[in-house]
Design an enzyme around this catalytic site. Structure first.
Site, PDB file in Angstrom:
ATOM      1  CG  HIS A  55      -1.834   1.214   1.255  1.00 10.40           C
ATOM      2  ND1 HIS A  55      -1.424   2.451   1.743  1.00 10.40           N
ATOM      3  CD2 HIS A  55      -3.108   1.372   0.844  1.00 10.40           C
ATOM      4  CE1 HIS A  55      -2.416   3.314   1.617  1.00 10.40           C
ATOM      5  NE2 HIS A  55      -3.448   2.677   1.082  1.00 10.40           N
ATOM      6  CD  GLU A  91      10.372   7.694  -5.463  1.00 10.88           C
ATOM      7  OE1 GLU A  91      11.592   7.378  -5.300  1.00 10.88           O
ATOM      8  OE2 GLU A  91      10.011   8.754  -6.003  1.00 10.88           O
ATOM      9  CG  LEU A 113      -3.521  -8.169   5.978  1.00  9.84           C
ATOM     10  CD1 LEU A 113      -3.490  -7.739   7.447  1.00  9.84           C
ATOM     11  CD2 LEU A 113      -2.688  -9.422   5.769  1.00  9.84           C
ATOM     12  N   GLY A 116     -10.985  -5.203  -1.219  1.00  8.08           N
ATOM     13  CA  GLY A 116     -11.309  -3.794  -1.124  1.00  8.08           C
ATOM     14  C   GLY A 116     -11.034  -3.104  -2.443  1.00  8.08           C
ATOM     15  CG  HIS A 118      -6.110   0.032  -2.332  1.00  3.30           C
ATOM     16  ND1 HIS A 118      -6.053   1.229  -3.006  1.00  3.30           N
ATOM     17  CD2 HIS A 118      -6.019   0.338  -1.009  1.00  3.30           C
ATOM     18  CE1 HIS A 118      -5.930   2.219  -2.143  1.00  3.30           C
ATOM     19  NE2 HIS A 118      -5.923   1.707  -0.925  1.00  3.30           N
TER      20      HIS A 118
END
Length: 290
Positions: A55, A91, A113, A116, A118
């Site tokens: 993330h 990065e 985990l 969702g 993303h």
């Protein structure tokens, strides 16, 4: 009589240890090279690259933790190209990692985990915009390997693997997670809480640092009302950060460390990679247009 040379005597075990270490390294490298050659002597095609998608975090401990975890993945699977890309904040960013891979084949495994936005949108869309022939794996959880890591972290924090019945009736766990607006994310976390409860033999309530309910404090109050005052916080985070720290500070008893570099996490990343490797190809472009 000539005195013995103690330096020579003491150096012998060190020399043997160094030789053994060198032979192990040679054997490992040879096995890695042989794995690239088929029985008929022809070179096997290179495996798809593993791209672990983090993330991203403003906490520098998160980046160092993820990099150390990837080193464990590489140690478990020599010869597999392992890369890191972030959704935001750190990065390399995922689009930059994918650009560096050109048009080769890759399997993207989110270091997330639960399901969702993303996983459903961000990562497939980033992959679809690249030249990489990408497949995107699902969330890491729920999975028994996560429960293995959660249990181990609790034991490290002071969880008693044996407790008498009166103590057990006062004991419970709050599974502290980041939180998401996606209802499927809550389902995944609740499933993990159920698996962990079966392993521990005490109630486990999922709770969230942000976005979703109940909060960690709400979960603690619910448990206290049930007479569960000896409560541990199980940190359901992949790496240290603000949310993990705040949740740990709320613990009435003990709080475990984030999952981090536990060996089960490295094994789970490779398991998700292997699952995608052995399933029919669904490209990132197809996922993004679904």
């Amino acid at each position: 009589m000539t005195a013995s040379n103690p330096l020579h005597d003491e150096s012998t075990p060190t020399h043997l240890d160094s030789t053994a270490h060198l032979m192990n390294r040679i054997s490992s490298q040879l096995a890695s090279q042989l794995s690239l050659v088929s029985l008929d002597g022809r070179r096997r095609p290179d495996p798809p690259a593993l791209v672990v998608v983090g993330h991203g975090s403003r906490d520098p401990r998160a980046l160092s933790t993820v990099r150390a975890l990837l080193d464990k993945v590489r140690a478990l699977r020599p010869g597999l190209p392992v890369h890191l890309g972030h959704i935001e904040l750190n990065e390399p960013l995922l689009p930059d990692t994918l650009a560096a891979l050109g048009d080769r084949e890759a399997i993207l495994v989110p270091l997330l985990l639960s399901r969702g936005y993303h996983i459903k949108r961000d990562i497939p869309e980033m992959a679809a915009e690249s030249r990489v022939r990408a497949r995107v794996a699902g969330a890491l959880g729920p999975h028994p390997l996560l429960v293995e890591a959660l249990y181990a972290r609790l034991v490290e924090a002071g969880w008693h693997t044996r407790m008498d019945e009166p103590t057990r009736r006062r004991t419970a766990v709050v599974l502290a997670a980041a939180g998401s607006r996606d209802p499927e994310s809550k389902l995944d976390t609740a499933h993990t809480a159920h698996l962990l409860a079966n392993r521990l033999g005490v109630p486990v309530i999922p709770a969230y640092a942000t976005t979703a309910a109940p909060t960690v404090q709400d979960a603690l109050r619910t448990l206290a009302a049930r007479g569960r005052t000896r409560v541990a916080i199980a940190s359901y985070f992949t790496a240290p950060g603000r949310f993990a720290t705040e949740c740990a500070q709320a613990a009435p008893w003990i709080a475990s460390a984030p999952l981090g570099t536990h060996q089960a996490m490295a094994r789970l990343l490779l398991h998700r990679y292997d699952q995608m490797l052995n399933t029919p190809v669904t490209t990132a472009q197809e996922l993004a247009s679904a």
